[in-house]
Design a protein around this motif. Structure first.
Motif, short mmCIF file in Angstrom:
data_model
loop_
_atom_site.label_atom_id
_atom_site.label_comp_id
_atom_site.label_asym_id
_atom_site.label_seq_id
_atom_site.Cartn_x
_atom_site.Cartn_y
_atom_site.Cartn_z
N ASP A 1 1.14 -1.33 -0.01
CA ASP A 1 0.07 -0.05 0.01
C ASP A 1 0.81 1.21 -0.01
N LEU A 2 0.43 2.17 -0.85
CA LEU A 2 1.36 3.49 -1.06
C LEU A 2 0.73 4.67 -0.58
N ASN A 3 1.22 5.36 0.29
CA ASN A 3 0.92 6.71 0.81
C ASN A 3 0.88 7.79 -0.02
N PHE A 4 -0.19 8.60 -0.18
CA PHE A 4 -0.19 9.59 -1.20
C PHE A 4 -0.21 10.77 -0.44
N PRO A 5 0.37 11.75 -0.85
CA PRO A 5 1.58 12.05 -1.80
C PRO A 5 2.80 11.53 -1.47
N ASP A 6 3.03 10.91 -0.16
CA ASP A 6 4.60 10.66 0.12
C ASP A 6 5.16 9.73 -0.96
N HIS A 7 4.59 8.57 -1.25
CA HIS A 7 5.46 7.90 -1.88
C HIS A 7 5.25 7.74 -3.48
N VAL A 8 4.80 8.77 -3.91
CA VAL A 8 4.44 8.83 -5.34
C VAL A 8 5.55 9.84 -6.03
N GLU A 9 6.61 9.16 -6.31
CA GLU A 9 7.80 10.09 -6.72
C GLU A 9 8.06 10.35 -8.17
N GLU A 10 7.02 9.38 -8.86
CA GLU A 10 7.41 9.53 -10.19
C GLU A 10 5.86 9.00 -10.77
N LYS A 11 5.75 9.09 -12.12
CA LYS A 11 4.40 8.89 -12.87
C LYS A 11 3.95 7.44 -12.32
N PRO A 12 2.77 7.45 -11.89
CA PRO A 12 2.12 6.18 -11.15
C PRO A 12 2.07 5.02 -12.09
N ALA A 13 2.02 4.91 -13.47
CA ALA A 13 1.82 3.94 -14.33
C ALA A 13 3.51 3.45 -14.42
N GLU A 14 4.62 4.13 -14.25
CA GLU A 14 6.07 3.89 -14.31
C GLU A 14 6.42 3.21 -13.02
N MET A 15 5.73 3.78 -11.82
CA MET A 15 6.03 3.16 -10.51
C MET A 15 5.41 1.85 -10.57
N THR A 16 4.11 1.50 -11.00
CA THR A 16 3.62 0.22 -11.05
C THR A 16 4.65 -0.83 -11.86
N GLN A 17 5.12 -0.30 -12.86
CA GLN A 17 5.98 -1.23 -13.66
C GLN A 17 7.28 -1.68 -12.87
N GLU A 18 7.76 -0.53 -12.14
CA GLU A 18 9.05 -0.78 -11.46
C GLU A 18 8.75 -1.66 -10.28
N LEU A 19 7.64 -1.59 -9.72
CA LEU A 19 7.04 -2.35 -8.51
C LEU A 19 6.90 -3.85 -9.03
N GLY A 20 6.28 -4.00 -10.30
CA GLY A 20 6.18 -5.24 -10.87
C GLY A 20 7.26 -6.05 -11.19
N ASP A 21 8.30 -5.20 -11.68
CA ASP A 21 9.81 -5.89 -11.82
C ASP A 21 10.19 -6.51 -10.62
N LEU A 22 9.77 -5.96 -9.51
CA LEU A 22 10.16 -6.35 -8.14
C LEU A 22 9.39 -7.70 -7.60
N GLY A 23 8.47 -7.92 -8.25
CA GLY A 23 7.54 -8.88 -7.92
C GLY A 23 6.40 -8.61 -7.16
N LEU A 24 5.98 -7.21 -7.12
CA LEU A 24 4.91 -6.84 -6.02
C LEU A 24 4.04 -6.07 -6.72
N SER A 25 2.72 -6.18 -6.48
CA SER A 25 1.61 -5.24 -6.88
C SER A 25 1.12 -4.15 -5.79
N ILE A 26 0.50 -3.30 -6.46
CA ILE A 26 -0.22 -2.36 -5.62
C ILE A 26 -1.67 -2.64 -5.04
N ASN A 27 -1.86 -2.90 -3.82
CA ASN A 27 -3.02 -3.11 -3.37
C ASN A 27 -3.79 -1.88 -3.44
#
Length: 329
Positions: free
Chosen positions: A47-73
């Motif tokens: 789970d990500l806090n807004f605006p604290d954890h949104v350091e870039e475009k949300p779609a790009e962030m989702t891709q980077e987390l996906g590369d780590l094997g994690l989804s956004i709840n």
């Protein structure tokens, strides 16, 4: 209910930072904490806090987390960006500040949707009061209802979950317990509203967690479950089952019976005392899996339903202890 999705508080992974990042200067970034969280066996979501954890475009962030094997709840709002929010976000006496809080929340919902999530959790801890004669209660309540209604109507396809808490940071919160939260949801009347139960919040609201869950299922819908533990005096954020093992198992049984299909989220605070966050989260996951196996055994035991029908506490306690600890001999 299945045990296939486990989420966690991302800021937990700032605990003992120099054990992970010996040369770190300042605070770890969102992606640094996420990469550390990805080492937890069995963890599926953040789970990500807004605006604290949104350091870039949300779609790009989702891709980077996906590369780590994690989804956004889901996302969770935090109202810290403007010091004026300390006197209230949706209930601030200044209409310009109220508008800023509402617009910030709408931006958070948009970011969550861009990230592919459809859950926004609102913890409105700043909305309340501290003194007698500080505020007009009818006005505060109306501001709160109007604010929640507006943000919930912003994107009807995004579920908005209200996480209640008796106090902190305000001495009295406008959403202190299950009943008041359900009253607000009923007054607003929008179908995408629901409730997040935080175990420690429920305890120090002087509620029985399974009873609170049953009320939520009856009058609204359960959109989030935050597991932790504490001594019912404050938001301790202890590990799952550390104090209230039976109540945690009862809650898991209740939400299973009510059809909860969301993630189990760990809102624990290893960073408060410098615990190893990876090991702490792994133990939380293992604990919940063990508890769910106990629930499975209980659901297959007709003696328990019979004892509950009779409200026979002695018989039910004997059955539960046997399911947890094994037979006497």
């Amino acid at each position: 209910m299945t045990a296939s999705r486990f989420a966690t508080r991302l800021n937990s992974f700032a605990s003992r930072p120099h054990a992970e990042w010996p040369d770190l200067v300042g605070k770890p970034s969102m992606l640094q904490m996420a990469a550390r969280a990805a080492k937890v066996a069995g963890l599926t979501d953040l789970d990500l806090n807004f605006p604290d954890h949104v350091e870039e475009k949300p779609a790009e962030m989702t891709q980077e987390l996906g590369d780590l094997g994690l989804s956004i709840n889901g996302f969770a709002m935090r109202y810290y960006s403007n010091p004026a929010f300390k006197l209230g976000a949706f209930t601030n006496p200044d209409p310009a500040v109220r508008r800023e809080a509402i617009d910030l929340t709408k931006a958070g919902i948009d970011a969550a949707r861009e990230a592919g999530a459809n859950l926004m959790t609102l913890w409105l801890g700043q909305d309340g009061f501290d003194y007698a004669f500080q505020a007009d209660y009818a006005t505060l309540w109306q501001h709160e209802i109007d604010g929640i209604r507006e943000v919930a109507g912003h994107d009807p396809d995004c579920e908005i979950s209200l996480e209640y808490k008796p106090n902190e940071p305000r001495s009295y919160s406008l959403m202190p317990d299950a009943a008041t939260t359900l009253l607000a949801i009923r007054e607003i009347g929008l179908p995408n509203l629901g409730v997040t139960l935080d175990f420690a919040h429920v305890l120090y609201a002087d509620e029985q967690p399974a009873f609170a869950a049953a009320l939520v299922a009856r009058h609204s819908k359960l959109l989030g479950v935050h597991l932790n533990d504490g001594y019912a005096k404050r938001d301790d954020g202890l590990m799952v089952g550390a104090v209230h093992t039976l109540q945690t198992i009862e809650l898991l049984r209740q939400i299973r019976r009510d059809g909860y299909a969301g993630a189990i989220y760990f809102d624990t605070f290893p960073d408060m005392t410098g615990l190893d966050p990876i090991h702490e989260c792994e133990v939380n996951i293992a604990t919940v899996k063990r508890m769910l196996r106990v629930v499975e055994r209980l659901e297959k035991d007709n003696r328990l339903s019979t004892a509950i029908d009779r409200q026979d506490a002695v018989a039910s306690q004997a059955i539960i202890q046997e399911a947890m600890l094994g037979p006497e001999n």
